[in-house]
Each structure stands twice: as structure tokens, then as C-alpha cells.
Scaffold this motif. Sequence first.
Motif, PDB file in Angstrom:
ATOM      1  N   LYS A  49       4.849   9.310  -1.024  1.00  6.59           N
ATOM      2  CA  LYS A  49       6.107   9.202  -0.357  1.00  6.59           C
ATOM      3  C   LYS A  49       6.296   7.807   0.423  1.00  6.59           C
ATOM      4  N   PHE A  50       5.524   7.141   0.809  1.00  2.98           N
ATOM      5  CA  PHE A  50       5.823   5.771   1.446  1.00  2.98           C
ATOM      6  C   PHE A  50       5.276   4.740   0.837  1.00  2.98           C
ATOM      7  N   GLY A  65      -3.978   9.072   5.288  1.00  2.00           N
ATOM      8  CA  GLY A  65      -2.580   8.650   5.170  1.00  2.00           C
ATOM      9  C   GLY A  65      -2.028   8.580   6.649  1.00  2.00           C
ATOM     10  N   SER A  66      -2.791   8.632   7.524  1.00  2.93           N
ATOM     11  CA  SER A  66      -2.409   8.576   9.023  1.00  2.93           C
ATOM     12  C   SER A  66      -1.706   7.164   9.606  1.00  2.93           C
ATOM     13  N   VAL A  88      -3.435  -2.020  13.691  1.00  2.00           N
ATOM     14  CA  VAL A  88      -3.344  -0.582  13.158  1.00  2.00           C
ATOM     15  C   VAL A  88      -2.057  -0.154  13.364  1.00  2.00           C
ATOM     16  N   ILE A  89      -1.614   0.268  12.292  1.00  8.46           N
ATOM     17  CA  ILE A  89      -0.120   1.203  12.430  1.00  8.46           C
ATOM     18  C   ILE A  89      -0.133   2.393  12.330  1.00  8.46           C
ATOM     19  N   ASP A  90       0.566   3.408  13.021  1.00  8.80           N
ATOM     20  CA  ASP A  90       0.813   4.844  13.046  1.00  8.80           C
ATOM     21  C   ASP A  90       1.816   5.004  11.975  1.00  8.80           C
ATOM     22  N   ILE A  91       1.473   5.450  10.956  1.00 11.85           N
ATOM     23  CA  ILE A  91       2.400   5.500   9.718  1.00 11.85           C
ATOM     24  C   ILE A  91       3.655   6.658  10.208  1.00 11.85           C
ATOM     25  N   ALA A  92       3.315   7.485  11.143  1.00 10.50           N
ATOM     26  CA  ALA A  92       4.205   8.471  11.237  1.00 10.50           C
ATOM     27  C   ALA A  92       5.577   8.079  12.052  1.00 10.50           C
ATOM     28  N   THR A  93       5.455   6.873  12.766  1.00 10.24           N
ATOM     29  CA  THR A  93       6.181   6.080  13.702  1.00 10.24           C
ATOM     30  C   THR A  93       6.443   4.851  13.132  1.00 10.24           C
ATOM     31  N   ALA A 127       0.949  -1.130  -0.008  1.00  6.47           N
ATOM     32  CA  ALA A 127       0.005   0.003   0.058  1.00  6.47           C
ATOM     33  C   ALA A 127       0.901   1.276  -0.067  1.00  6.47           C
ATOM     34  N   ILE A 128       0.291   2.266  -0.546  1.00  8.08           N
ATOM     35  CA  ILE A 128       1.196   3.406  -0.926  1.00  8.08           C
ATOM     36  C   ILE A 128       0.586   4.609  -0.264  1.00  8.08           C
TER      37      ILE A 128
END
Length: 532
Positions: A445-446, A488-489, A503-508, A439-440
Motif C-alpha cells: 500500500k505504501f 509492516g509496522s 526507526v519510523i512508525d509507519i502508521a504515523t 522500500a514498500i
Amino acid sequence: MAISIINKIQNPGFETGTFANWTVSNATIDSTNSHSGNFSARLTGGAVDAFVSQTFSINPGENFEATVALARLGPASSPPVGISVLYYNAALSFLGIGLNTFIPAGRLPDNNEEDWSEIIQITASAPANAAIGQITVFKSASAGSADVLVDDVSLLLFEGSSTPTPSPDPCFQDMRTTLQQLQGKLISVTLSGCCEDSLFGRVFRVDDGKMILVGTLGTRIIPICSISSIDFGPFAYVAVSADDTVAVINTANNTVIALVPVGDIPAKVAITPDGSRAYVTNNLSGTVSVIDTATNTAIIAIPVGFLPQGVAITPNGSRAYIAIVGNDIVSVIDTASNSVITTIPVGDGPSEIAITPNGARAYVTNRNSDSVTVIDTSTNTVVGDPIMVGDGPQGIAIMSNGARAYVANAESDTISVIDIASNTVIATVSTLDNPQGVAITPDGKFALVTNAGDDRVSMFDTSTQLRVFPLAAIVGDNPIGIAITPDGSRAYVANFFDNNVSVIDIATNSVIGAPIPVGFFPVGVAITPLTI
């Protein structure tokens, strides 16, 4: 004019001690166990079908809040149970389905522990010429299964003015307009000076300065100007393969709010751009189920071929492309008619599909031929030669600017990066064991990759193709599907052997909160857009 609430069901709690107004099969009145009052209906367990059913008068355009309290009796597992509402004309000719919901085997609580499940659903509107409705609560034959208790059956019709009374309060118009756009959708609301927790439910009607909210705690009539905030999604749809259901998660509070019965071994999910429909591939049924996300019911099953797997929908929502593993084809569904309009030969073992943001091309991973096939969606023909990638390509995702596609090669533990303009591989990136899903982030960006063999999710910077964090996020056992919220969070990851979603926090790139139980062997995940 005030809103009135009418229950269309007669003898709804069987408090006459009889089945007056009901038609039944293999059912008895139980005077020992009840959800409320003194009586309930008891459907005989074991290897027999059983039901209670009642007809009622209706008018075209009416829809209802259906509520049924259910429990099993004793330690044996509960059988499959269904609730249906059907519509007929005055001559008893069938017109359509108002509700068709299903509770899989083993899901009902034990009444011996004084525990009940209260099922609350909103029906579809009665069609033109409708005069008679029929509600049926039924259990399927299942050897050794427990008896099922049924109580407090209601079918509520809300009557009142549809013309709002003018309000001098400046909050009224803006909030009312938003709520009217959300009618029929699931929301969470916070009330001014009231409750610490949000109220969750489906917007049934907006009238006279009030909103009717149908939720897990029943029906509430809420003054519009008492609402301080509204959260209307998004919602994650998870294919739960062993249960033949799709679990619906409210991402506002990470709770499962519906289990939608679909076909045999559901695999992957895609959602239309307007969020109104979810398309689910049913691997062993050879079909695609279409879910109405307003009611969270499956409205049709479309035959598509042998062993359908991946699914993707064009940006304009007009076509769904389905990878058919057993036939080495892609079936194309016209979403207006929900029928297959053509099939396209591709490589060996087509697995996943992604479509470019402009809708011009569909990219198909072919797991057994280690390639990606490119389809021109305007002609539904293959473009050029297959693009050779790594071993066992599985998941695929395309950046939001349409520049590159990322392919997870499950058997070579790599990611192939395809330049869309030239259809060539421009980079091969090492990842962890058995990459499955990709998944993008919406900003491109990621790229996040599930690694089933390592129980981790890796994150890559799409500008450098380097891993962003030295340590990949540890999720559950055998992560497969992954989807990212529209802002995107957060990323939602289906853990196949742990029967839950992380559930993943994308920032970290770290897991937040407890895993969300969804059922046995979840596979694919898709998340609705934020649209009203």
C-alpha cells in the motif's frame, strides 16, 4: 540426566601468574589489572602483532560458548582485536573455522575506568574427524594504539542427555517444539513471575525440559515452563561503511547485538528468504561477504568485480544478483557454491537491484545512463531496451504483488513508477531533495523514500501516487538505506552522517525512540524474515 558445563580452557584467567598452557607472542602477565581474580594477560600495543593461544581436545559435532573479557589500558585508542577458534584433525591438518570474530579499532573500554567488554559467541560445530581445537585472542599492529588486556577466557562445552524427560505440564511440548526450531537463533524471552525486562540471547540447546540461553549477561539454564513469551526477531543488518562492519540490531529492543567484520567499505545488504545468510557488498574490496546469521560471522568473501553496490536475492534463495558499478555488469552468485556463475552487461553505473516476487525478472538501476535494465533470471540475459527514468536513478523496490517498481531518481528529485507488465513508466512523482532508498510495505500500500538532501522520509500511497502525510518524517543527517519489518509496522533508516539508524512508525510516519548508534557512515539496511 543433568546438564554439565565444562570449560575446555586451562588457566583461563591466568591465575597461575604465568602463561602455563598458553602460547603467546608480545604478551606479559599483568598483576595490577584484571576482570576477575588477580591477573590478566597484557598484549603489547603499538606497531606489533600480539596474541595468546591455546589448543584443546574436541570431538566431531561439538560446539562451544566462547567468552573473552577485553579492555584497553590507558587513553590511547584500542587496536583491532580478533578472536578465532580453529579445528584440526589428529595430524594437525586444518579442517575448518569454528569462530572468527573481530572488534574494530577504538571499540574497547578503558580499564583505568574499571570497564571491560565481555565478548560472548557460539562456535560452529566441529566437523567430522576433528580432534584438536585452537582458540586465539590477537591484536593487530597499530601504531600508537593502547595495550590490550585479556582475561577470563572460556570455551564452554555443555554435556547432558539429548533425550528430554517427559513432562506432564501441557506447556512443555508446544514451547519445547518452538524452542527446538529456534536452536542457534537469537531470541528474547520473558519469564513468568520473574523479571520485568526480557532476557536476550542465543538458544544453545533445548534439553530435559530446560533451555540453555547464551546472552550478554552470561549463560542461563531456563526451565521451559517458566517462559511466558518468546520474541525471535526480526533482526536488522546495517552496512557500516567506514568501520568495515555490519551492525546487527535486535528490533525487539532496538539494540545492537553484534558487529560483524566484513570487507572494505561495505555498501548494501540482502538476506536469504530463510534468514540464514546475509550477503554484503564490499565496495572497495570488490567482494561480497556472506554472513552466517546464526553465528553472525562472515564465512566467505566472494570476488565479484570492481565496486560492487546493490544486491538482491531470488525468492527461492538460489541466486544473488550484484550490481557492479565499476564494470557496468551484474554478477550472478550461485548461493549453494557461493561462486560467480555468470556476468551480465547492463547500463552505465549500475547501482541497485530488485527482483520480482515470482523471481522471473531482475530490475537494475543504471545511475549514469538514467535507465533501468531488465534481466530474465532464467537465462540471465537482458530483456528489451532499457527503461528510461529520471536523472541518476538509485534505489528501487517492487510491490509484493509484482505489479509495479518504484525508482528513486537522485538527481531529478522524482520517483519513477514502472508498470512491470509493459516495462513502461506510468507515473513520475515529485519528492524531496536527493531521493536515495525506496522500500514498500509488505501489503503493497505504501512506498517510503529516503531524501538525503532534506533528512526526511516521504511516504506515498501506491494506489494514487500521492504523498500520504503533508510533512515527511524527519530522521538523521543524510538518510540512505531503508528497510521495513516483515509485519509492516516499522521502517529502519540508515543516517549516513549521523552514524545511526532511525526507526519510523509507519502508521504515523513519525520517528519513535532514540536513534540507534551503529558506527561510522551506515549505508544499506536489510531485515530478516520471521522464520523458524
